[in-house]
Design a protein around this motif. Structure first.
Motif, mmCIF file in Angstrom:
data_model
loop_
_atom_site.group_PDB
_atom_site.id
_atom_site.type_symbol
_atom_site.label_atom_id
_atom_site.label_comp_id
_atom_site.label_asym_id
_atom_site.label_seq_id
_atom_site.Cartn_x
_atom_site.Cartn_y
_atom_site.Cartn_z
ATOM 1 N N THR A 553 0.809 -1.217 0.000
ATOM 2 C CA THR A 553 0.000 0.000 0.000
ATOM 3 C C THR A 553 0.843 1.268 0.000
ATOM 4 O O THR A 553 0.347 2.335 -0.334
ATOM 5 C CB THR A 553 -0.897 0.031 1.245
ATOM 6 O OG1 THR A 553 -0.070 0.117 2.419
ATOM 7 C CG2 THR A 553 -1.769 -1.215 1.326
ATOM 8 N N PHE A 554 2.114 1.176 0.436
ATOM 9 C CA PHE A 554 3.011 2.322 0.560
ATOM 10 C C PHE A 554 2.506 3.350 1.570
ATOM 11 O O PHE A 554 2.861 4.526 1.512
ATOM 12 C CB PHE A 554 3.287 2.961 -0.806
ATOM 13 C CG PHE A 554 3.880 1.972 -1.787
ATOM 14 C CD1 PHE A 554 5.194 1.579 -1.673
ATOM 15 C CD2 PHE A 554 3.096 1.423 -2.787
ATOM 16 C CE1 PHE A 554 5.742 0.652 -2.556
ATOM 17 C CE2 PHE A 554 3.627 0.493 -3.663
ATOM 18 C CZ PHE A 554 4.945 0.104 -3.556
ATOM 19 N N ASP A 555 1.671 2.884 2.507
ATOM 20 C CA ASP A 555 1.283 3.709 3.637
ATOM 21 C C ASP A 555 2.303 3.525 4.761
ATOM 22 O O ASP A 555 2.977 2.493 4.853
ATOM 23 C CB ASP A 555 -0.113 3.328 4.134
ATOM 24 C CG ASP A 555 -1.197 3.641 3.122
ATOM 25 O OD1 ASP A 555 -1.043 4.647 2.396
ATOM 26 O OD2 ASP A 555 -2.185 2.883 3.040
ATOM 27 N N THR A 556 2.395 4.493 5.640
ATOM 28 C CA THR A 556 3.335 4.416 6.751
ATOM 29 C C THR A 556 2.955 3.263 7.677
ATOM 30 O O THR A 556 1.790 3.112 8.060
ATOM 31 C CB THR A 556 3.339 5.736 7.538
ATOM 32 O OG1 THR A 556 3.712 6.793 6.655
ATOM 33 C CG2 THR A 556 4.304 5.682 8.702
ATOM 34 N N ALA A 557 3.938 2.450 8.027
ATOM 35 C CA ALA A 557 3.700 1.298 8.910
ATOM 36 C C ALA A 557 4.972 1.028 9.702
ATOM 37 O O ALA A 557 6.079 1.256 9.212
ATOM 38 C CB ALA A 557 3.295 0.065 8.102
ATOM 39 N N PRO A 558 4.848 0.533 10.944
ATOM 40 C CA PRO A 558 6.040 0.228 11.749
ATOM 41 C C PRO A 558 6.680 -1.080 11.300
ATOM 42 O O PRO A 558 6.042 -1.931 10.681
ATOM 43 C CB PRO A 558 5.470 0.102 13.167
ATOM 44 C CG PRO A 558 4.066 -0.389 12.950
ATOM 45 C CD PRO A 558 3.593 0.267 11.682
ATOM 46 N N TYR A 559 7.969 -1.234 11.642
ATOM 47 C CA TYR A 559 8.642 -2.513 11.406
ATOM 48 C C TYR A 559 7.934 -3.612 12.206
ATOM 49 O O TYR A 559 7.416 -3.372 13.302
ATOM 50 C CB TYR A 559 10.090 -2.434 11.863
ATOM 51 C CG TYR A 559 11.076 -1.948 10.816
ATOM 52 C CD1 TYR A 559 10.670 -1.205 9.714
ATOM 53 C CD2 TYR A 559 12.428 -2.230 10.947
ATOM 54 C CE1 TYR A 559 11.582 -0.763 8.778
ATOM 55 C CE2 TYR A 559 13.357 -1.790 10.021
ATOM 56 C CZ TYR A 559 12.925 -1.054 8.932
ATOM 57 O OH TYR A 559 13.829 -0.620 8.006
ATOM 58 N N PRO A 560 7.922 -4.851 11.707
ATOM 59 C CA PRO A 560 7.350 -5.959 12.481
ATOM 60 C C PRO A 560 8.141 -6.216 13.756
ATOM 61 O O PRO A 560 9.306 -5.830 13.879
ATOM 62 C CB PRO A 560 7.464 -7.154 11.518
ATOM 63 C CG PRO A 560 7.678 -6.561 10.168
ATOM 64 C CD PRO A 560 8.402 -5.278 10.385
ATOM 65 N N ALA A 561 7.512 -6.884 14.706
ATOM 66 C CA ALA A 561 8.196 -7.275 15.943
ATOM 67 C C ALA A 561 9.423 -8.108 15.594
ATOM 68 O O ALA A 561 9.369 -8.993 14.740
ATOM 69 C CB ALA A 561 7.253 -8.068 16.840
ATOM 70 N N GLY A 562 10.526 -7.836 16.279
ATOM 71 C CA GLY A 562 11.754 -8.565 16.035
ATOM 72 C C GLY A 562 12.741 -7.828 15.154
ATOM 73 O O GLY A 562 13.869 -8.283 14.981
ATOM 74 N N TRP A 563 12.342 -6.682 14.593
ATOM 75 C CA TRP A 563 13.232 -5.878 13.760
ATOM 76 C C TRP A 563 13.284 -4.452 14.296
ATOM 77 O O TRP A 563 12.269 -3.888 14.693
ATOM 78 C CB TRP A 563 12.772 -5.874 12.306
ATOM 79 C CG TRP A 563 13.196 -7.104 11.572
ATOM 80 C CD1 TRP A 563 14.317 -7.269 10.799
ATOM 81 C CD2 TRP A 563 12.523 -8.371 11.547
ATOM 82 N NE1 TRP A 563 14.384 -8.544 10.300
ATOM 83 C CE2 TRP A 563 13.292 -9.248 10.739
ATOM 84 C CE3 TRP A 563 11.342 -8.852 12.122
ATOM 85 C CZ2 TRP A 563 12.911 -10.554 10.502
ATOM 86 C CZ3 TRP A 563 10.972 -10.160 11.897
ATOM 87 C CH2 TRP A 563 11.746 -10.996 11.090
ATOM 88 N N THR A 564 14.460 -3.885 14.290
ATOM 89 C CA THR A 564 14.692 -2.531 14.778
ATOM 90 C C THR A 564 14.945 -1.609 13.595
ATOM 91 O O THR A 564 15.722 -1.948 12.692
ATOM 92 C CB THR A 564 15.920 -2.501 15.714
ATOM 93 O OG1 THR A 564 15.675 -3.345 16.830
ATOM 94 C CG2 THR A 564 16.211 -1.082 16.195
ATOM 95 N N TRP A 565 14.313 -0.470 13.591
ATOM 96 C CA TRP A 565 14.572 0.523 12.556
ATOM 97 C C TRP A 565 15.860 1.243 12.921
ATOM 98 O O TRP A 565 15.901 2.076 13.817
ATOM 99 C CB TRP A 565 13.408 1.500 12.446
ATOM 100 C CG TRP A 565 13.537 2.455 11.309
ATOM 101 C CD1 TRP A 565 14.063 2.195 10.070
ATOM 102 C CD2 TRP A 565 13.165 3.833 11.296
ATOM 103 N NE1 TRP A 565 14.032 3.307 9.268
ATOM 104 C CE2 TRP A 565 13.480 4.347 10.002
ATOM 105 C CE3 TRP A 565 12.592 4.691 12.220
ATOM 106 C CZ2 TRP A 565 13.242 5.655 9.631
ATOM 107 C CZ3 TRP A 565 12.350 6.007 11.847
ATOM 108 C CH2 TRP A 565 12.671 6.474 10.565
ATOM 109 N N ALA A 566 16.939 0.898 12.237
ATOM 110 C CA ALA A 566 18.257 1.402 12.607
ATOM 111 C C ALA A 566 18.662 2.631 11.821
ATOM 112 O O ALA A 566 19.679 3.253 12.136
ATOM 113 C CB ALA A 566 19.305 0.307 12.398
ATOM 114 N N GLY A 567 17.911 2.985 10.786
ATOM 115 C CA GLY A 567 18.307 4.095 9.946
ATOM 116 C C GLY A 567 17.967 5.442 10.546
ATOM 117 O O GLY A 567 17.109 5.569 11.425
#
Length: 752
Positions: A553-567
């Motif tokens: 969909t290219f809508d804003t969504a958080p990373y799934p559990a178990g992954w960290t947004w490192a950028g």
């Protein structure tokens, strides 16, 4: 010299072979061709005739060594101790033979009078063989002799490969003699299990294949900035239990690997690549008073990407983590990473103040080397050697030198010569598999087979095919397997036998196909639940009820559990798949930008050829349907929607500028339709075998008499992405009409 075969013997062999008698199938290839064994034996003498296994065949052991794993000359630090006794190996071989040939030889401890067709497993204290070498003799009874069960296991893999490759019934093999000793003691496969969680069933299959090809080290790189994959109750919040490995999982994998004579080597990543750790415990350079900033790290990351090496609290936590997980593994090497610490970190006021005050460190290089040595002390307390990726040697370090036993995993250089004076090394750089469109690294298989000669200097311990999951965090395991398998087989062959290859890469690939997997395909149906047989993952059922199999969909969504947004903000955006299990992420440095005015909700704007999205999906066989809303903003020579190494869907085809379809290396198709600029258009490709039809906003444009599997590697390629906005990308596993897709968001007609 080419051997000649008497005409009478040749005619007699062909005649008897035609009768279907065992052991008489003519050789599948000329006598001077390489044997049907991977890796190619180091010393192989073919003999006339064939040896047949029969229902009367036995596996014979010496009772004096039946419970032994190795004799003195068969013990060495690397690749590590054998953990399977001769009797246990005999039982495993019996199961292998039953699965391969239908025969289940009786195991006997009376080796004095072997008969033709028997298999004799012998431990002999022969320093020339070392821990993995062996002698193989199939002239009468099949004899395998080695100084450890590592070598016996590898000799039995030669036997099984010859049965699979040279006899339709898998009960006869060519008569030959060989003395077979590997060139390098470490023959490695490296998996990025920090960014990506690998299913245990895939790891089991990989270990089976590694053992069959005499690869002895599976390196699991278990932490990265984006995730930590070892779950211990001692560290709540560090790893997600659903996407990590428990102590029980690791114990299972260690036991499973030991029976295939594969060492399970762990790796963590400290002090850099450590966002998942530093954010869990608040120990990064971006935490606390006087923090470092984005100016002090790589441009696409945050300062918490690096654990604070100046903090006693941070270093105690790092030691605690290494101490916990070093105790989970029994391989002789344990990696702590230690790579890519940014030089600009030295300009951070916190680091400057610390270096000015500390008596034992004067530079950032000293600080990093001291960290390596601190963690090395923890690793060596568990009886292991520490490994690190190279890179620390580039930093000036007048006061701290890395402890000499530390092994460097050299990802720079060609692997032709040792790179780090005073340290043992394992070469990994020439064999990178990073199959995304940012790095776009694939092993150079022709170079590996035709030109590469493994270095056998005492300080070059081995070589490894290295898989990195950057921007393929949620990719299919099979996606990596299809890119890795060929290079893995070549590395197995060359790291074992460094002599010049006797044939072409095409011939080698044919030999690998002829040998096949450890369990012949004819036996797969009967091997369910068999721990020794390759277990093929079930093919995902096609979604053929009108629902999409994927919907981005290219809508804003958080990373799934178990992954960290490192950028840092704006980097590595998450592309949620609301219908299937193939989410994606954008790359670093160049990224699409979210915009609010999509056809439904948000959209992503692409403005650079390096903008892209990595999925890491396996191409989908026809039939399929793809529908997408696109709003181009500029024309370029080549704009790619979806791609793989095999083909692409084009928004602007090279040479015509029209919507198209490409099979790389074969043909570029155009549909006679040019996308209008600055307005939304919904494109729909509908494909059946041999035919692809294009629709624009529900109107049929035309068709070409060709089709490709749907490419699901990525949006864009490394050189050709789109210019404009993208929204509502959907995939169906079936042929649909535009009317059937009408329940999903259609393109609006408004301009930007």
């Amino acid at each position: 010299m080419r051997r000649t075969v008497p005409v009478f013997a040749l005619i007699l062999g062909l005649f008897i072979g035609a009768l279907g008698l065992p052991g008489t199938t003519p050789p599948a290839h000329a006598a001077d061709a390489p044997p049907a064994v991977v890796p190619r034996p180091t010393d192989w003498t073919p003999l006339d005739g064939r040896t047949a296994l029969t229902p009367r065949s036995r596996i014979l052991l010496d009772p004096r060594t039946a419970s032994t794993t190795a004799l003195p000359s068969g013990r060495a630090e690397l690749p590590g101790p054998a953990r399977e006794s001769v009797r246990e190996l005999a039982e495993q071989l019996r199961a292998d033979l039953r699965r391969t040939s239908g025969l289940a030889p009786r195991i006997s401890t009376d080796p004095a009078h072997p008969a033709p067709g028997d298999i004799v497993l012998t431990l002999a204290d022969d320093p020339r063989l070392g821990p993995e070498g062996h002698r193989f003799d199939s002239a009468g009874p099949v004899r395998v002799t080695a100084a450890s069960t590592h070598g016996l296991y590898y000799g039995t893999r030669t036997l099984l490969q010859l049965l699979r490759a040279t006899d339709p019934g898998h009960r006869a093999l060519p008569r030959a003699r060989a003395t077979d000793v590997p060139a390098q003691p470490v023959r490695m496969v490296h998996l990025d299990a920090g960014r990506k969680y690998w299913k245990i069933s895939y790891l089991e299959n990989l270990i089976r294949r590694m053992g069959d090809q005499k690869l002895n080290t599976l390196f699991l790189h278990l932490s990265e900035s984006e995730g930590f994959r070892l779950y211990s109750p001692r560290f709540p919040g560090l790893a997600d239990p659903r996407h990590s490995y428990s102590r029980a999982d690791i114990e299972h994998l260690k036991s499973f690997a030991a029976r295939r004579h594969v060492q399970l080597m762990p790796g963590l990543e400290l002090p850099g690549h450590a966002t998942a750790i530093s954010e869990t415990f608040g120990i990064g350079f971006g935490s606390g008073a006087n923090p470092c900033t984005g100016a002090h790290t790589h441009s696409h990351l945050t300062p918490d990407w690096i654990i604070d090496m100046t903090s006693g609290k941070a270093m105690e936590k790092a030691k605690e983590i290494v101490d916990e997980f070093a105790g989970w593994f029994d391989a002789p090497l344990f990696s702590v990473g230690a790579e890519e610490v940014p030089g600009q970190l030295a300009e951070c006021p916190r680091v400057k103040d610390y270096l000015a005050a500390a008596p034992d460190v004067a530079t950032l290089g000293d600080l990093l080397n001291r960290t390596i040595n601190t963690l090395d002390d923890v690793v060596t307390s568990h009886g292991k050697r520490t490994a690190v990726y190279n890179g620390s040697e580039h930093l000036t370090a007048p006061q701290q030198r890395v402890h000499s036993p530390v092994v460097f995993l050299t990802w720079e250089g060609s692997g032709a010569e040792p790179e780090i004076p005073g340290h043992d090394e394992i070469a990994i750089g020439p064999f990178y598999d990073t199959p995304n469109n940012y790095h776009h690294k694939y092993p150079d298989e022709p170079w590996m087979y035709d030109s590469w000669a493994p270095n056998t200097d005492p300080d070059m311990l081995g070589s490894g095919v290295t898989n990195w999951a950057d921007y393929n965090f949620w990719s299919d395991d099979a996606y990596f397997e299809q890119h890795m398998a060929g290079a893995r087989a070549i590395l197995a062959d060359r790291a074992w036998n460094k002599s010049a290859t006797p044939d072409s890469l095409t011939d080698f690939r044919a030999r690998v196909r002829r040998i096949g997997d450890p369990s012949p395909s004819s036996q797969l149906r009967s091997s369910r639940g068999d721990p020794m047989a390759i277990t093929h993952a079930p093919t995902p059922p096609r979604v053929d009820d009108g629902r999409p199999s994927h919907h981005w969909t290219f809508d804003t969504a958080p990373y799934p559990a178990g992954w960290t947004w490192a950028g840092s903000p704006g980097n590595t955006l998450f592309a949620e798949d609301t219908a299937g299990g193939l989410p994606g992420t954008s790359y670093i440095i160049d990224n699409p930008a979210p915009v609010a005015d999509g056809v439904r909700g948000g959209a992503w704007r692409f403005d650079s050829d390096r903008d892209g999205v990595g999925f890491g999906g396996v191409d989908l066989a026809e039939p399929w349907t793809v529908s997408v809303a696109v709003r181009p903003t500029a024309r370029t020579a080549d704009q790619v929607l979806l791609s793989s190494r095999a083909g692409a869907l084009k928004l602007m085809q090279h040479g015509t500028g029209e919507v198209g379809l490409t099979r790389y290396g074969a043909v570029d198709h155009s549909f006679g339709f040019t996308l209008p600029l600055d307005r939304w258009t919904r494109l729909t490709w509908v494909t059946t075998p041999g035919r692809t039809t294009l629709y624009a906003d529900g109107r049929r444009i035309g068709a070409v008499a060709d089709s490709i599997p749907l490419p699901l590697r990525s949006i864009g390629t490394e050189k050709a992405s789109l210019r404009g906005d993208l929204d509502e990308l959907l995939v169906w596993d079936e042929e649909l009409t535009p009317r059937q897709t009408s329940g999903y968001p259609r393109a609006a007609t408004r301009s930007r």
